[in-house]
Design an enzyme around this catalytic site. Structure first.
Site, mmCIF file in Angstrom:
data_model
loop_
_atom_site.group_PDB
_atom_site.id
_atom_site.type_symbol
_atom_site.label_atom_id
_atom_site.label_comp_id
_atom_site.label_asym_id
_atom_site.label_seq_id
_atom_site.Cartn_x
_atom_site.Cartn_y
_atom_site.Cartn_z
ATOM 1 N N GLY A 166 1.008 -1.358 -0.077
ATOM 2 C CA GLY A 166 0.112 0.312 0.109
ATOM 3 C C GLY A 166 0.747 1.351 0.020
ATOM 4 O O GLY A 166 2.138 1.245 -0.270
ATOM 5 N N ASN A 167 0.123 2.192 0.180
ATOM 6 C CA ASN A 167 0.965 3.633 0.377
ATOM 7 C C ASN A 167 0.402 4.444 1.262
ATOM 8 O O ASN A 167 -0.865 4.111 1.961
ATOM 9 C CB ASN A 167 1.031 4.250 -0.890
ATOM 10 C CG ASN A 167 -0.186 4.638 -1.683
ATOM 11 O OD1 ASN A 167 -0.775 5.818 -1.085
ATOM 12 N ND2 ASN A 167 -0.532 4.018 -2.583
ATOM 13 N N ARG A 168 0.848 5.752 1.705
ATOM 14 C CA ARG A 168 0.360 6.484 2.916
ATOM 15 C C ARG A 168 -0.661 7.404 2.498
ATOM 16 O O ARG A 168 -1.106 8.133 3.339
ATOM 17 C CB ARG A 168 1.524 7.409 3.417
ATOM 18 C CG ARG A 168 2.746 6.396 3.882
ATOM 19 C CD ARG A 168 3.937 7.121 4.576
ATOM 20 N NE ARG A 168 3.615 7.759 5.552
ATOM 21 C CZ ARG A 168 4.422 7.982 6.539
ATOM 22 N NH1 ARG A 168 5.749 7.287 6.358
ATOM 23 N NH2 ARG A 168 4.230 8.728 7.530
ATOM 24 N N SER A 169 -1.281 7.454 1.474
ATOM 25 C CA SER A 169 -2.240 8.318 1.071
ATOM 26 C C SER A 169 -3.559 8.083 1.950
ATOM 27 O O SER A 169 -4.054 6.664 2.107
ATOM 28 C CB SER A 169 -2.826 8.070 -0.409
ATOM 29 O OG SER A 169 -4.105 8.666 -0.806
#
Ligand code: CTP
Ligand code: CA
Length: 227
Positions: free
Chosen positions: A33-36
């Protein structure tokens, strides 16, 4: 007391907004995933709907409530977002006047997804990743006229000059009208942003703005191009 009167300048304009991360599954319990957090895209959807636009929000997994009056489509992976996006925009892109692509779409996905949980081992593990399609660039390449108006986002770790340079590159490579460039350290998970809006006419730098105010600036510029 005076109640603030909302300007309804976006009545009759159909806006598609993407928000949040995409999540790429490795197996039934693990993902990349990512931090958005989705806050920027949700703020845009909220402001667009308040200003009278007809808004569809295509969102990756986030912990946010759907803004009032917004139609929401939930997706997980980049490939699922691509499918939802074309469904919502129409194969000829005729169902949208503007696309605001604030989602942090994963650039890669695991080459293979296990249907069963991967078991631990003492050996190092290598995971092969394959590139995802560039959703915004595909829409940019398919567009024939001025509609839909296309807005991209770029979160970078470079300095100010570098950020504008990358944004110009993305503006041209993806054939979009506007790129909203941000510093990674100033944007993820925060309530405010320090953004630069880059178009073919130049770069407009804003000081620290709330996501709501930045959303309104973006929508002002989208509205101008929709007229
Ligand atoms: N984008 C997209 N599909 C992808 C990757 C990005 O539609 N597979 C969109 C994003 O939603 C954003 C814009 O392209 O609006 C720029 O995303 P960004 O990650 O900054 O650019 P990339 O082209 O992926 O380049 P890089 O990550 O190497 O900076
Ligand atoms: Ca990327």
């Amino acid at each position: 007391a005076l109640a603030a009167v909302e300007t309804r300048d976006l009545v009759g304009i159909r806006i598609v907004v993407t928000a949040g991360p995409t999540v790429e599954d490795l197996d039934p319990v693990r993902f990349l995933g990512n931090r958005s957090t989705g806050k920027m895209g949700f703020a845009i959807a909220e402001r667009a709907a308040s200003r009278g636009a007809s808004v569809t929000l295509v969102s990756g997994p986030v912990a946010l409530a759907t803004p009032r009056g917004v139609t929401r489509v939930d997706v997980r992976s980049a490939l699922a977002m691509k499918e939802a996006l074309w469904e919502v925009m129409g194969a000829d892109l005729g169902r949208a006047d503007a696309l605001i692509m604030s989602a942090a779409v994963a650039d890669y996905r695991p080459a293979e997804q296990s249907t069963t949980k991967r078991k631990r081992s003492a050996e190092p593990l290598e995971i092969k990743l394959v590139p995802n399609p560039d959703l915004l660039a595909e829409v940019g390449a398919a567009r024939t006229g001025a509609r839909p108006v296309l807005v991209g986002f770029a979160v970078e770790t470079a300095d100010d000059a570098g950020i504008v340079g990358y944004a110009r590159g993305k503006l041209q490579a993806k054939r979009v009208d506007m790129v909203v460039a941000n510093h990674a350290q100033d944007s993820f998970g925060r309530e405010d942003n320090r953004a630069t809006i880059v178009t073919s006419h130049g770069a407009e730098a804003f000081g620290v703005l709330s996501k709501r105010d930045l959303a309104d600036h973006i929508l002002d510029r989208v509205a101008q191009r929709c007229r």
